[in-house]
Enzyme design. Sequence first.
Site, PDB file in Angstrom:
ATOM      1  NE  ARG A  50     -15.302  56.384 -66.526  1.00  0.00           N
ATOM      2  CZ  ARG A  50     -14.585  55.339 -66.104  1.00  0.00           C
ATOM      3  NH1 ARG A  50     -14.864  54.771 -64.961  1.00  0.00           N
ATOM      4  NH2 ARG A  50     -13.596  54.860 -66.823  1.00  0.00           N
ATOM      5  CE  LYS A 149     -10.384  56.551 -66.277  1.00  0.00           C
ATOM      6  NZ  LYS A 149      -9.510  56.322 -65.134  1.00  0.00           N
TER       7      LYS A 149
HETATM    8  N1  PMP Z   1     -10.228  54.229 -59.695  1.00  0.00           N
HETATM    9  C1  PMP Z   1      -9.308  54.962 -60.326  1.00  0.00           C
HETATM   10  C2  PMP Z   1      -8.646  56.059 -59.582  1.00  0.00           C
HETATM   11  C3  PMP Z   1      -8.963  54.685 -61.658  1.00  0.00           C
HETATM   12  O1  PMP Z   1      -8.044  55.419 -62.278  1.00  0.00           O
HETATM   13  C4  PMP Z   1      -9.620  53.629 -62.337  1.00  0.00           C
HETATM   14  C5  PMP Z   1      -9.290  53.343 -63.777  1.00  0.00           C
HETATM   15  N2  PMP Z   1      -8.048  52.712 -63.938  1.00  0.00           N
HETATM   16  C6  PMP Z   1     -10.548  52.864 -61.631  1.00  0.00           C
HETATM   17  C7  PMP Z   1     -10.850  53.207 -60.320  1.00  0.00           C
HETATM   18  C8  PMP Z   1     -11.278  51.729 -62.292  1.00  0.00           C
HETATM   19  O2  PMP Z   1     -12.186  52.229 -63.260  1.00  0.00           O
HETATM   20  P1  PMP Z   1     -12.545  51.423 -64.576  1.00  0.00           P
HETATM   21  O3  PMP Z   1     -13.109  50.115 -64.155  1.00  0.00           O
HETATM   22  O4  PMP Z   1     -13.535  52.278 -65.279  1.00  0.00           O
HETATM   23  O5  PMP Z   1     -11.281  51.254 -65.354  1.00  0.00           O
END
Ligand code: PMP
Length: 288
Positions: A50, A149
């Site tokens: 990612r 991200k």
């Molecule tokens: N949405 C947002 C906006 C995030 O910042 C995150 C991570 N904290 C998630 C969803 C969840 O993603 P992940 O499972 O990869 O941590």
Amino acid sequence: MKVYLDGKFVDSEQATISVFDHGLLYGDGIFEGIRLYGGNVFRLEEHLERLEYSAKAIMLELPLSRQELSWATCETCRQNGLTDAYIRLVVTRGVGDLGLAPWLCPKPSLFIIASKIALYPKEHYENGLAIVTVPTRRINPAALPPTIKSLNYLNNILGKIEARQFGALEAIMLNDQGYVAECTADNVFIVQKGEMFTPPSSQGALRGITRSTIFDLARELGITIREGNLTRHDLWCADECFLTGSGAEVIPTVKLDGRQIGNGKPGPITRKILEAFRERVLVDGTRI
Ligand code: PMP
């Protein structure tokens, strides 16, 4: 605490970044939030993939290969003697001048912090979380794809501030069409008539690593799971609801805007998923 910073392990007090770094000046950079469970970096390869996609999307050349990033991540945990941690891997555009131009930043900065994390209080995993819908809308994917991200979290932070104003720890953010996008730092799932649903990234959701783990677990458990556009009405009328994220893990959600979801208690499918998730995090990933 030792922090990995541009090829070296330094004490956290010495781990400093220039005021001309565009990660600071413009939020120009990307990151990953990763968990270490019992010496297992959960789905490290998926996180690094990612990160590579985020880098590609903002036309940033990562300073390290996948293998080097993997080693640096594991070594940061080892250097701090950690077996359970939250890992923050950040790549910024690096030092430039006061203009926006990313092409005037010759070298990205990369740092990795491994530390303890404060989860939601334990009682919420047992009794469920009460959340609210906030007025701040999730950024339109055409303006900033939620799949990147990036270090631009102000949209989510405004949502988080509003959640707190309403006395909640997390919030549903709608997109500009009024569909449920995600929470400020978590993805959202509902269970309706035994089937699971979550918004697609085209509606403003990050492709969470925990989210994709839920898809795998659901399939293994024989539970139908689908991406679909969700409205607040779908949440009001859901049998169950839960949130997912590397920090939050899987957290049952039993109230939205003061309305009870389902019977107001974490539901059986949520419990099953949470249990399966807790086993999976110990084995799926990279040993440090
Ligand atoms: N949405 C947002 C906006 C995030 O910042 C995150 C991570 N904290 C998630 C969803 C969840 O993603 P992940 O499972 O990869 O941590």
